[in-house]
Enzyme design. Structure first.
Site, PDB file in Angstrom:
ATOM      1  N   ARG A   1       0.822  -1.216   0.000  1.00 25.95           N
ATOM      2  CA  ARG A   1       0.000   0.000   0.000  1.00 25.95           C
ATOM      3  C   ARG A   1       0.857   1.266   0.000  1.00 25.95           C
ATOM      4  O   ARG A   1       0.494   2.260  -0.615  1.00 25.95           O
ATOM      5  CB  ARG A   1      -0.916   0.032   1.231  1.00 25.95           C
TER       6      ARG A   1
ATOM      7  N   LYS B   1     -19.602 -17.358   0.106  1.00 28.90           N
ATOM      8  CA  LYS B   1     -21.018 -17.249   0.444  1.00 28.90           C
ATOM      9  C   LYS B   1     -21.807 -16.362  -0.509  1.00 28.90           C
ATOM     10  O   LYS B   1     -21.364 -15.282  -0.877  1.00 28.90           O
ATOM     11  CB  LYS B   1     -21.167 -16.659   1.849  1.00 28.90           C
TER      12      LYS B   1
ATOM     13  N   GLY C   1     -10.227  -8.992  -1.013  1.00 27.96           N
ATOM     14  CA  GLY C   1      -9.097  -9.424  -0.190  1.00 27.96           C
ATOM     15  C   GLY C   1      -8.529 -10.772  -0.601  1.00 27.96           C
ATOM     16  O   GLY C   1      -7.334 -10.909  -0.893  1.00 27.96           O
TER      17      GLY C   1
ATOM     18  N   GLY D   1     -13.094  -3.620   0.713  1.00 25.56           N
ATOM     19  CA  GLY D   1     -14.493  -3.240   0.893  1.00 25.56           C
ATOM     20  C   GLY D   1     -14.973  -2.203  -0.114  1.00 25.56           C
ATOM     21  O   GLY D   1     -16.091  -2.296  -0.624  1.00 25.56           O
TER      22      GLY D   1
END
Ligand code: ADP
Ligand code: MG
Length: 410
Positions: free
Chosen positions: A44, A205, A362, A385
């Site tokens: 980052r 999921k 991620g 996110g």
């Protein structure tokens, strides 16, 4: 399809502002993994270098704002940005100053002492409760420290916090180079893509990716569903998935998604075959079976080779690919096989200039790194996110604030 207005950044980047001698408040994402005061992964920080270097080279006084971890509005010494500021200095190859507060006299004095080209990191914005509350007073105190706001933290743009949103109400605001690259990649992938566009959505999921699936079926031409979430779709269609991870409560939702897709002309590709095992651990005996033949005592832990081949055969017709979610339980061998095969095929097509490929999430980033293709995709988003919320079609307050600031502050 017309692009979302917030992604029209052509006129407000670092190309459009004179920064020499100006105090530039740069919202960065310094939230890197740290253990025992040491930065474990500096990716980052490295991605921020183009913006910081450019600002510094142009004679700006660079004042870096960032959150780190979750101190919840309290000063938590273990969550100080100080060691990260030092690490940034090493990577940048020049001294980086540090002020032990992001507002008030400490910050003001440190800013006042800056010369053109200097770089200063202010302490964790989340040490103040006003940050996450987007308190206007706190935002005003931050804004007071600078003449210009540059946001280079796409990864926190899904949060309307004082240092990502509130501050842009006070200052002329611009996208940094990383933000710019991210928005351009996302625009090319989903805002205004070259068609046909295919999305690969996989992972564990359906429940965590509902908004994403619902948005994508209205936007893409082909939707590949893999990972454990595919089991829920297979079960919804009446197939037995044995002991596989699935969400029985979401079968109705899965059928709804298939219906919407059919109505919108989005072709869905579900697994044809899967790799099954009786237990879930590394290097257990596995079998490839047709999705109709999943044994009762087995679990599907990866999509099968025929499934991957079917999609790879379609690659030549596809112009744009957007990928979120590993096709299998990639952390455990050999259930990384399909993700790796597909990743390599997409990387190859990208290198040959045949497809634009954008990935994010991620675990997706980890999986593509393990596959060794993370440099060969057109763009791999480091924003977890925020990338997902963008794929869900949501407005990101930090991005919207920039475009609003464009019109308000000229
Ligand atoms: P991302 O973080 O990129 O958004 P997710 O968190 O949605 O991705 O999904 C990644 C997880 O899904 C991984 O931990 C992977 O092991 C798991 N997964 C994928 N396929 C399966 C499967 N068939 N069975 C169990 N877990 C799976
Ligand atoms: Mg994940």
């Amino acid at each position: 399809m017309s692009p979302a207005p917030e992604f029209n950044l052509a006129s407000r980047t670092l190309d459009d502002v004179a920064v020499a001698g100006k105090r530039v408040l740069l919202r960065a994402d310094l939230n890197v993994p740290v253990r025992d005061g040491k930065v474990m992964d500096a990716t980052r920080l490295e991605r921020l270098l183009p913006t910081i270097q450019e600002l510094s080279d142009k004679g700006a006084r660079v004042i870096v704002l960032s959150h780190f971890d979750r101190p919840k509005g309290q000063v938590v010494p273990g969550m100080s940005l100080k060691p990260i500021a030092e690490s940034l200095g090493r990577i940048l190859g020049k001294p980086v100053g540090f002020a032990a507060n992001c507002i008030g006299p400490e910050a003001e004095n440190a800013v006042a002492a800056l010369n053109d080209g200097d770089v200063l990191v202010l302490e964790n914005t989340r040490f103040h409760a006003g940050e996450e509350k987007n308190d206007p007073e706190f935002a005003a105190q931050l804004a007071k420290l600078g003449d210009i706001f540059v946001n280079d933290a796409f990864s926190t743009a899904h949060r309307a916090h004082a240092s990502t949103e509130g501050i842009a109400r006070h200052l002329p605001s611009f996208a940094g180079r990383l933000m710019q690259a991210e928005l351009h990649a996302l625009e090319a992938a989903l805002g205004n893509p070259q068609r046909p566009v295919a999305a690969i959505v996989a992972g564990s999921k359906v429940s965590t990716k509902l908004d994403l699936l619902n948005n994508l079926v209205t936007k893409v031409d082909i939707l590949v569903i893999g990972g454990a979430m595919a089991n829920t779709f297979l079960a919804a269609q009446g197939l037995s998935v044995g002991k596989s991870l699935q969400e029985p409560g979401l079968q109705g939702t899965a059928l709804e998604i298939l219906k919407t897709a059919a109505a919108k002309g989005c072709e869905i590709l579900l697994p044809q075959d899967v790799v099954v095992a009786e237990t879930f651990s590394a290097n257990v005996p596995t079998k490839v079976v047709n999705v109709e033949d999943i044994p009762d005592d087995a679990m599907a832990l990866d999509v099968g080779p025929a499934t991957v081949e079917a999609f790879v055969k379609r690659l030549p017709e596809i112009k744009t690919i957007i990928w979120n979610g590993p096709l299998g339980a990639f952390e455990t061998k050999p259930f990384d096989a399909s993700t790796n095969t597909l990743a390599k095929a997409i990387a190859e097509a990208t290198k040959e200039g045949k497809v634009i490929s954008v990935g994010g999430g991620g675990d997706t980033v980890s999986a593509l790194k393990l596959a060794g293709v993370h440099h060969d995709m057109t763009y791999l988003s480091s924003a977890g996110g925020a990338f997902l919320e963008w794929m869900e079609g949501k407005v990101l307050p930090g991005v919207e604030a920039l475009s609003k600031a464009f019109s308000n502050l000229g």
